[in-house]
Motif scaffolding. Sequence first.
Motif, short mmCIF file in Angstrom:
data_model
loop_
_atom_site.label_atom_id
_atom_site.label_comp_id
_atom_site.label_asym_id
_atom_site.label_seq_id
_atom_site.Cartn_x
_atom_site.Cartn_y
_atom_site.Cartn_z
N ARG A 1 -49.94 -9.56 -0.97
CA ARG A 1 -49.38 -10.50 -1.94
C ARG A 1 -47.93 -10.10 -2.20
O ARG A 1 -47.66 -8.99 -2.68
CB ARG A 1 -50.16 -10.53 -3.25
CG ARG A 1 -49.68 -11.67 -4.15
CD ARG A 1 -50.49 -11.80 -5.43
NE ARG A 1 -50.09 -10.81 -6.43
CZ ARG A 1 -50.29 -10.97 -7.74
NH1 ARG A 1 -50.87 -12.06 -8.19
NH2 ARG A 1 -49.92 -10.02 -8.58
N LEU A 2 -47.04 -11.01 -1.92
CA LEU A 2 -45.63 -10.80 -2.18
C LEU A 2 -45.27 -11.37 -3.55
O LEU A 2 -45.83 -12.39 -3.98
CB LEU A 2 -44.76 -11.47 -1.12
CG LEU A 2 -45.04 -11.10 0.34
CD1 LEU A 2 -44.04 -11.79 1.25
CD2 LEU A 2 -45.04 -9.61 0.55
N SER A 3 -44.33 -10.71 -4.21
CA SER A 3 -43.83 -11.19 -5.50
C SER A 3 -42.33 -11.42 -5.41
O SER A 3 -41.63 -10.75 -4.65
CB SER A 3 -44.11 -10.15 -6.59
OG SER A 3 -45.48 -9.90 -6.72
N CYS A 4 -41.87 -12.37 -6.20
CA CYS A 4 -40.44 -12.65 -6.30
C CYS A 4 -40.09 -12.80 -7.77
O CYS A 4 -40.46 -13.80 -8.40
CB CYS A 4 -40.09 -13.91 -5.52
SG CYS A 4 -38.38 -14.46 -5.75
N ALA A 5 -39.40 -11.81 -8.30
CA ALA A 5 -38.93 -11.86 -9.68
C ALA A 5 -37.63 -12.64 -9.71
O ALA A 5 -36.67 -12.29 -9.03
CB ALA A 5 -38.74 -10.45 -10.23
N ALA A 6 -37.61 -13.70 -10.50
CA ALA A 6 -36.46 -14.61 -10.49
C ALA A 6 -35.83 -14.71 -11.87
O ALA A 6 -36.52 -14.61 -12.90
CB ALA A 6 -36.92 -15.99 -10.03
N VAL B 1 -28.17 -16.96 -10.30
CA VAL B 1 -29.55 -16.82 -9.82
C VAL B 1 -29.72 -15.47 -9.14
O VAL B 1 -28.92 -15.06 -8.31
CB VAL B 1 -29.89 -17.94 -8.82
CG1 VAL B 1 -31.29 -17.74 -8.26
CG2 VAL B 1 -29.77 -19.31 -9.49
N GLN B 2 -30.77 -14.77 -9.53
CA GLN B 2 -31.09 -13.48 -8.91
C GLN B 2 -32.56 -13.48 -8.52
O GLN B 2 -33.41 -13.93 -9.29
CB GLN B 2 -30.78 -12.33 -9.87
CG GLN B 2 -29.30 -12.18 -10.15
CD GLN B 2 -28.99 -10.96 -10.99
OE1 GLN B 2 -29.72 -10.63 -11.91
NE2 GLN B 2 -27.90 -10.28 -10.67
N LEU B 3 -32.82 -12.98 -7.33
CA LEU B 3 -34.17 -12.96 -6.79
C LEU B 3 -34.46 -11.58 -6.23
O LEU B 3 -33.60 -11.00 -5.55
CB LEU B 3 -34.29 -14.00 -5.67
CG LEU B 3 -33.90 -15.43 -6.02
CD1 LEU B 3 -33.76 -16.27 -4.76
CD2 LEU B 3 -34.91 -16.05 -6.95
N ALA B 4 -35.64 -11.08 -6.48
CA ALA B 4 -36.01 -9.75 -5.99
C ALA B 4 -37.45 -9.76 -5.52
O ALA B 4 -38.36 -9.97 -6.32
CB ALA B 4 -35.81 -8.71 -7.08
N GLU B 5 -37.64 -9.53 -4.22
CA GLU B 5 -38.99 -9.53 -3.64
C GLU B 5 -39.60 -8.13 -3.69
O GLU B 5 -38.89 -7.13 -3.69
CB GLU B 5 -38.96 -9.98 -2.17
CG GLU B 5 -38.31 -11.31 -1.91
CD GLU B 5 -36.84 -11.17 -1.57
OE1 GLU B 5 -36.28 -12.07 -0.93
OE2 GLU B 5 -36.24 -10.12 -1.96
N SER B 6 -40.91 -8.11 -3.68
CA SER B 6 -41.66 -6.86 -3.56
C SER B 6 -43.02 -7.18 -2.99
O SER B 6 -43.42 -8.36 -2.93
CB SER B 6 -41.78 -6.16 -4.91
OG SER B 6 -42.46 -6.98 -5.83
N LEU C 1 -42.65 -15.58 -8.84
CA LEU C 1 -43.36 -16.36 -7.82
C LEU C 1 -44.19 -15.41 -6.97
O LEU C 1 -43.81 -14.26 -6.77
CB LEU C 1 -42.36 -17.08 -6.92
CG LEU C 1 -41.25 -17.90 -7.57
CD1 LEU C 1 -40.33 -18.46 -6.51
CD2 LEU C 1 -41.85 -19.02 -8.40
N TYR C 2 -45.29 -15.92 -6.45
CA TYR C 2 -46.16 -15.10 -5.63
C TYR C 2 -46.47 -15.82 -4.32
O TYR C 2 -46.52 -17.06 -4.27
CB TYR C 2 -47.47 -14.80 -6.34
CG TYR C 2 -47.29 -14.06 -7.64
CD1 TYR C 2 -47.32 -14.75 -8.85
CD2 TYR C 2 -47.09 -12.69 -7.67
CE1 TYR C 2 -47.14 -14.09 -10.05
CE2 TYR C 2 -46.92 -12.01 -8.86
CZ TYR C 2 -46.94 -12.72 -10.05
OH TYR C 2 -46.76 -12.06 -11.24
N LEU C 3 -46.66 -15.04 -3.28
CA LEU C 3 -47.13 -15.58 -2.01
C LEU C 3 -48.32 -14.74 -1.59
O LEU C 3 -48.17 -13.58 -1.18
CB LEU C 3 -46.03 -15.52 -0.96
CG LEU C 3 -46.41 -16.11 0.41
CD1 LEU C 3 -46.66 -17.61 0.29
CD2 LEU C 3 -45.32 -15.83 1.44
#
Length: 126
Positions: free
Chosen positions: A19-24, A2-7, A78-80
């Motif tokens: 708006r935060l993003s998380c590429a999974a 599992v790899q996760l990267a926020e931006s 994923l987005y927040l």
Amino acid sequence: QVQLAESGGGSVQAGGSLRLSCAASGYTYSTYCMGWVRQAPGKERERVLSIDSDGSTNYADSVKGRFTFSRDNYKNTLYLQMNNLKPEDTAIYYCAAGRGPKSSGGYCYTPTFRYWGQGTQVTVSS
């Protein structure tokens, strides 16, 4: 794996939005809990939002009505969406995933998560 990267972090004034993003990658949504967790300076990590493997969501009381989760399955992202931001929202925000134990209330929480992104800084000024 599992790899996760926020931006998407940044600095805004109170009342603003980000708006935060998380590429999974490396996992299946239907088998993992996902979540957003934040950590302010000198404080412990705080769960903001968790998404169970069945898609159900659980928001922390401090962000209800202001933060909204969404997901683009095609992009595995994923987005927040964070609206009406307050200075107390200032923290490093982490995207997390895992299949660990759930809380007594039955929702995914910080101990559930095994995999973490590198975090993205959100700063809200008054």
